[in-house]
Design a protein around this motif. Structure first.
Motif, PDB file in Angstrom:
ATOM      1  N   TRP A 264      45.978 -20.961  10.023  1.00  0.00           N
ATOM      2  CA  TRP A 264      44.907 -20.025  10.355  1.00  0.00           C
ATOM      3  C   TRP A 264      43.963 -19.686   9.207  1.00  0.00           C
ATOM      4  N   GLU A 265      44.346 -19.932   7.970  1.00  0.00           N
ATOM      5  CA  GLU A 265      43.533 -19.445   6.857  1.00  0.00           C
ATOM      6  C   GLU A 265      42.816 -20.540   6.076  1.00  0.00           C
ATOM      7  N   ILE A 266      43.294 -21.760   6.133  1.00  0.00           N
ATOM      8  CA  ILE A 266      42.710 -22.836   5.323  1.00  0.00           C
ATOM      9  C   ILE A 266      41.909 -23.772   6.221  1.00  0.00           C
ATOM     10  N   ASP A 267      40.686 -24.044   5.818  1.00  0.00           N
ATOM     11  CA  ASP A 267      39.804 -24.911   6.600  1.00  0.00           C
ATOM     12  C   ASP A 267      40.032 -26.370   6.189  1.00  0.00           C
TER      13      ASP A 267
ATOM     14  N   VAL B 112      56.335 -23.086  14.881  1.00  0.00           N
ATOM     15  CA  VAL B 112      55.528 -23.857  15.829  1.00  0.00           C
ATOM     16  C   VAL B 112      54.274 -23.088  16.241  1.00  0.00           C
ATOM     17  N   ARG B 113      54.390 -21.786  16.388  1.00  0.00           N
ATOM     18  CA  ARG B 113      53.234 -20.973  16.779  1.00  0.00           C
ATOM     19  C   ARG B 113      52.369 -20.569  15.584  1.00  0.00           C
ATOM     20  N   GLY B 114      52.868 -20.759  14.365  1.00  0.00           N
ATOM     21  CA  GLY B 114      52.104 -20.358  13.193  1.00  0.00           C
ATOM     22  C   GLY B 114      51.962 -18.860  13.073  1.00  0.00           C
ATOM     23  N   ASP B 115      52.992 -18.136  13.462  1.00  0.00           N
ATOM     24  CA  ASP B 115      52.943 -16.675  13.501  1.00  0.00           C
ATOM     25  C   ASP B 115      53.992 -16.094  12.562  1.00  0.00           C
ATOM     26  N   THR B 116      53.603 -15.108  11.770  1.00  0.00           N
ATOM     27  CA  THR B 116      54.541 -14.484  10.834  1.00  0.00           C
ATOM     28  C   THR B 116      55.357 -13.375  11.489  1.00  0.00           C
ATOM     29  N   LEU B 117      54.947 -12.930  12.663  1.00  0.00           N
ATOM     30  CA  LEU B 117      55.675 -11.870  13.358  1.00  0.00           C
ATOM     31  C   LEU B 117      56.648 -12.472  14.366  1.00  0.00           C
ATOM     32  N   PRO B 118      57.786 -11.818  14.593  1.00  0.00           N
ATOM     33  CA  PRO B 118      58.735 -12.319  15.601  1.00  0.00           C
ATOM     34  C   PRO B 118      58.078 -12.389  16.979  1.00  0.00           C
ATOM     35  N   LEU B 119      58.421 -13.420  17.730  1.00  0.00           N
ATOM     36  CA  LEU B 119      57.844 -13.618  19.053  1.00  0.00           C
ATOM     37  C   LEU B 119      58.698 -12.949  20.118  1.00  0.00           C
ATOM     38  N   SER B 120      58.098 -12.718  21.267  1.00  0.00           N
ATOM     39  CA  SER B 120      58.844 -12.155  22.388  1.00  0.00           C
ATOM     40  C   SER B 120      59.847 -13.183  22.904  1.00  0.00           C
TER      41      SER B 120
END
Length: 370
Positions: free
Chosen positions: A115-118, A179-187
């Motif tokens: 999400w942060e690097i182009d 896989v989702r690229g998310d730092t927060l826990p998923l549901s």
């Protein structure tokens, strides 16, 4: 400062490599034989097998591959890179970074990279530089490029060497975040959605495929085959996106012509439009078949299943259905336009015959035959 990965040591939980895949649809076709002479680059090796079977995965025309200069990020991370040229006009740039660290470190890295690097800007610059040399090998280059990006995490070793089942049970939450690229826990529902897209051949390997990233737990040779199939699936997505855009523009032009003022002679102009539409249809069907048949699965059913899973997750099948629907619509329009032209031509010919008969009768009644 972003968290960086540490040098490989046995004390860390897992090790492997992270791959960033950037692909660009640059032309209708690439002459690989001519490209090899221009670049003096080798073709890609056939994917390695998961098992010693007579079947294998075979490229019809293996892509040409060459290394690129390393990419150094602002964080100091140094990524190795290579570029592949596919004969159906797609260029694939892959950046790779080896890693060892904890799950938390890997989650942080993949989220930042996703999400942060182009990466697309870096890859586009490299592609434009290489195309200055490769341009003579391009057939019908495009002015505007469609692009796709994809993240692949290959975990080669995990402390304790868990099986695929144990890995999902113990680290399923972390894998889903990667896989989702998310730092927060998923549901729980999102975790289930991610993990259900998994496939294994041996008890000790695992592939989990997402729409924008994949997690591979495998040997280097096994992961190499999976990475090549993911590359191929994403390149197909690019091709079908291109065909979808092309058919949309063509159909819009046809609909616009129907909305114009209609007259008797307008139907004759439909013949030219029908011919142009038919030409585009034949071109699209030929190119889609070309892209579809670029790789063959001969008796290797696991590779075929892995490809189908990847194709469904990244959206190949959705765009393929859209393209086929528009091809069907275009074929219906073509038949309609041809029918309109044939009706007008038949009416014109019948009218001409009637006029000739009337003139002949007039001369006959006046006592002057032809």
């Amino acid at each position: 400062m972003p968290e960086t990965l540490q040098p490989a040591t046995e004390s860390f939980t897992l090790s492997g490599s992270v791959h960033v895949l950037l692909q660009f649809d640059v032309s209708e076709e690439i002459r690989l034989d001519r490209l090899r002479n221009l670049l003096r680059a080798p073709t890609v090796q056939q994917p390695a097998l998961k098992h010693p079977a007579p079947g294998y995965v075979r490229y019809k025309r293996p892509p040409v591959v060459e290394p690129t200069e390393p990419l150094i990020l602002d964080t100091g991370e140094r990524l190795l890179g290579e570029i592949k040229y596919y004969d159906y006009g797609v260029l694939s740039v892959i950046f790779q970074l080896p890693f060892s660290g904890t799950w938390e470190t890997l989650i942080s890295l993949t989220s930042r990279w996703a999400w942060e690097i182009d990466f697309a800007a870096h890859a586009s610059r490299i592609v434009r530089q290489r195309l200055q040399i490769a341009a003579p090998a391009l057939i019908k280059p495009y002015n505007e490029w469609l692009s796709e990006d994809y993240l692949i995490v290959h975990v080669r070793h995990i402390t304790g060497s868990p099986t695929a089942t144990e890995l999902i049970a113990t680290y399923g939450d972390s894998i889903a975040q990667v896989v989702r690229g998310d730092t927060l826990p998923l549901s729980a529902d999102e975790r289930k959605e991610v993990l259900q897209s998994s496939i294994s051949y041996y008890p000790t390997d695992l592939a989990i495929i997402g729409w924008n990233a994949a997690f591979l737990y495998d040997t280097p040779s096994g992961a190499e085959a999976a990475i090549q199939l993911l590359e191929y699936a994403n390149s197909q997505l690019l091709e079908f996106r291109h065909y979808d855009d092309l058919l949309t523009r063509v159909l819009d032009d046809v609909y616009d012509s129907f909305e114009q003022r209609q007259g008797f002679f307008t139907r004759f102009r439909h013949a030219g439009s029908a011919n142009r539409l038919h030409t585009v249809l034949l071109e699209v069907m030929e190119l889609t078949e070309h892209a579809d048949n670029a790789i063959k699965f001969l008796s290797d059913m696991f590779a075929a299943r892995l490809y189908r899973l990847a194709a469904s997750k990244v959206g190949v099948l959705d765009y393929k259905d859209l393209v086929h629907q528009k091809i069907d619509t275009a074929e219906d329009l073509y038949r309609f336009m041809v029918d309109q032209f044939n009706q007008s031509r038949a009416f014109f010919l019948e009218s001409a015959v009637v006029i000739i008969l009337v003139i002949e009768l007039i001369y006959l009644f006046r006592g002057k035959g032809f």
